[in-house]
Design a protein around this motif. Structure first.
Motif, PDB file in Angstrom:
ATOM      1  N   GLN A 136       1.300   4.028  -3.163  1.00 19.17           N
ATOM      2  CA  GLN A 136       1.050   5.459  -3.009  1.00 19.17           C
ATOM      3  C   GLN A 136       2.281   6.282  -3.386  1.00 19.17           C
ATOM      4  O   GLN A 136       2.180   7.318  -4.061  1.00 19.17           O
ATOM      5  CB  GLN A 136       0.643   5.762  -1.564  1.00 19.17           C
ATOM      6  CG  GLN A 136       0.159   7.182  -1.334  1.00 19.17           C
ATOM      7  CD  GLN A 136      -1.087   7.517  -2.130  1.00 19.17           C
ATOM      8  OE1 GLN A 136      -1.026   8.272  -3.090  1.00 19.17           O
ATOM      9  NE2 GLN A 136      -2.221   6.927  -1.729  1.00 19.17           N
ATOM     10  N   GLU A 161       0.825  -1.209   0.000  1.00 17.26           N
ATOM     11  CA  GLU A 161       0.000   0.000   0.000  1.00 17.26           C
ATOM     12  C   GLU A 161       0.858   1.257   0.000  1.00 17.26           C
ATOM     13  O   GLU A 161       0.606   2.197  -0.766  1.00 17.26           O
ATOM     14  CB  GLU A 161      -0.937  -0.002   1.215  1.00 17.26           C
ATOM     15  CG  GLU A 161      -1.864   1.204   1.278  1.00 17.26           C
ATOM     16  CD  GLU A 161      -2.739   1.358   0.030  1.00 17.26           C
ATOM     17  OE1 GLU A 161      -3.017   2.512  -0.354  1.00 17.26           O
ATOM     18  OE2 GLU A 161      -3.125   0.329  -0.563  1.00 17.26           O
ATOM     19  N   THR A 162       1.885   1.281   0.850  1.00 21.85           N
ATOM     20  CA  THR A 162       2.776   2.456   0.877  1.00 21.85           C
ATOM     21  C   THR A 162       3.505   2.600  -0.446  1.00 21.85           C
ATOM     22  O   THR A 162       3.586   3.704  -1.002  1.00 21.85           O
ATOM     23  CB  THR A 162       3.791   2.341   2.022  1.00 21.85           C
ATOM     24  OG1 THR A 162       3.101   2.236   3.262  1.00 21.85           O
ATOM     25  CG2 THR A 162       4.702   3.565   2.067  1.00 21.85           C
ATOM     26  N   LEU A 171      -1.714   8.942   3.240  1.00 28.08           N
ATOM     27  CA  LEU A 171      -2.045   7.655   3.863  1.00 28.08           C
ATOM     28  C   LEU A 171      -2.825   7.873   5.146  1.00 28.08           C
ATOM     29  O   LEU A 171      -2.637   8.883   5.829  1.00 28.08           O
ATOM     30  CB  LEU A 171      -0.767   6.867   4.154  1.00 28.08           C
ATOM     31  CG  LEU A 171      -0.003   6.363   2.909  1.00 28.08           C
ATOM     32  CD1 LEU A 171       1.356   5.819   3.318  1.00 28.08           C
ATOM     33  CD2 LEU A 171      -0.810   5.260   2.207  1.00 28.08           C
TER      34      LEU A 171
END
Length: 299
Positions: free
Chosen positions: A237, A233-234, A298
């Protein structure tokens, strides 16, 4: 005079090194298989033993390493890797080439044949679960038409990789290893640095390939670090922010990131929250800056 009796231990045995392929062997294998190198698959086969030895040496792999090789082709680099690494797992998209590789290894590296595996697959679509082991090193002469996507995909998907040493087109090698502010610094430069330290590891001339390509080649090395989060996810992004910043690289980040952030004022707010001057351009930022920017989006 009495003779002197000397105690001796068991004779030392060494594992025979693989024999490497030269121009005659490469052309012979290609003729046997009816293979004509295609631009579509980016096929240019290395036929120089010194070049494959240099690639293996630059990778620094040893008997503790399991190597992932992409695009082994007729097996030139594969054989050199088997002489240094503990094992090699190759990913080959061409079923004809993939089917011949075990026999080539058995003929030229019989002592290492049990340390070799090949899977027929598209490297852009494989994940760690598709592999039979956990590779520690990626060493490959990557197909030049998909080199950067393959490199970034595998570094993302195969978390066990600690080092990558790849041969790519010279201009691509320059971009991957470029520093912030450089004329060729761009998306590949930043994304490669997300995974670790990136460096140029040498150049390769055209004359070591068959057929001879129209471009020069270069070696790039990535040494994995834990500087940035490995979670998907990081990373997604961060890569989204990088893509947005360079999509309009002549614009300031306040303008270039407006679509990503929602509006220019929102982009400016996120840039300031990350400690970045909104008036700079994306080519001036290092990967740490992009990670800081991504974290503002985030949860």
């Amino acid at each position: 005079m009495a003779g002197v009796h000397v105690e001796t231990g068991p004779a030392l045995t060494t594992t025979p090194s693989p024999r490497l392929l030269g121009p005659a062997q490469i052309r012979g294998l290609a003729a046997e298989l009816g293979v004509r190198p295609t631009k579509t698959l980016g096929q240019n086969f290395v036929h120089d033993a010194n070049t494959v030895r240099r690639i293996v040496a630059s990778a620094g792999v040893g008997t503790a390493d399991r190597v992932l090789e992409v695009g082994p082709g007729l097996g030139s680099l594969t054989l050199a890797l088997l002489g240094a690494a503990g094992s090699v797992e190759a990913v080959e998209i061409d079923p004809v080439l993939a089917a011949r590789l075990p026999a080539t290894v058995a003929e030229y590296a019989p002592a290492q044949q049990n340390s070799f595996e090949v899977i027929t697959a598209d490297a852009l679509r494989i994940s760690a679960s598709d592999l039979t082991g956990e590779p520690t090193a990626l060493v490959a002469n990557l197909p030049y038409n998909v080199a950067v996507p393959v490199l970034l995909h595998l570094m993302s998907e195969v978390d066990s990789l600690q080092v990558a040493l790849v041969m790519v087109q010279a201009e691509v090698a320059d971009r991957l290893a470029a520093e912030p502010g450089s004329r060729v610094y761009g998306i590949p430069s930043v994304k490669a640095r997300y995974f670790g330290r990136v460096s140029r590891a040498g150049s390769v001339g055209r004359n070591v390939f068959w057929p001879e390509p129209k471009v020069e080649s270069g070696l790039v090395r990535i040494d994995r670090t834990d500087d940035y989060p490995r979670d998907a996810e990081t990373r997604k992004q961060v890569f989204t922010v990088i893509d947005a910043a360079f999509a309009q690289r002549r614009k300031t980040l306040r303008a270039a990131l407006a679509g990503w952030a929602g509006s220019p004022p929102q982009a400016e707010a996120r840039l300031r929250a990350a400690g970045i001057d909104p008036s700079v351009r994306g080519e001036r930022l290092g990967v740490a800056d992009y990670v800081a920017l991504a974290r503002t989006a985030l949860p």
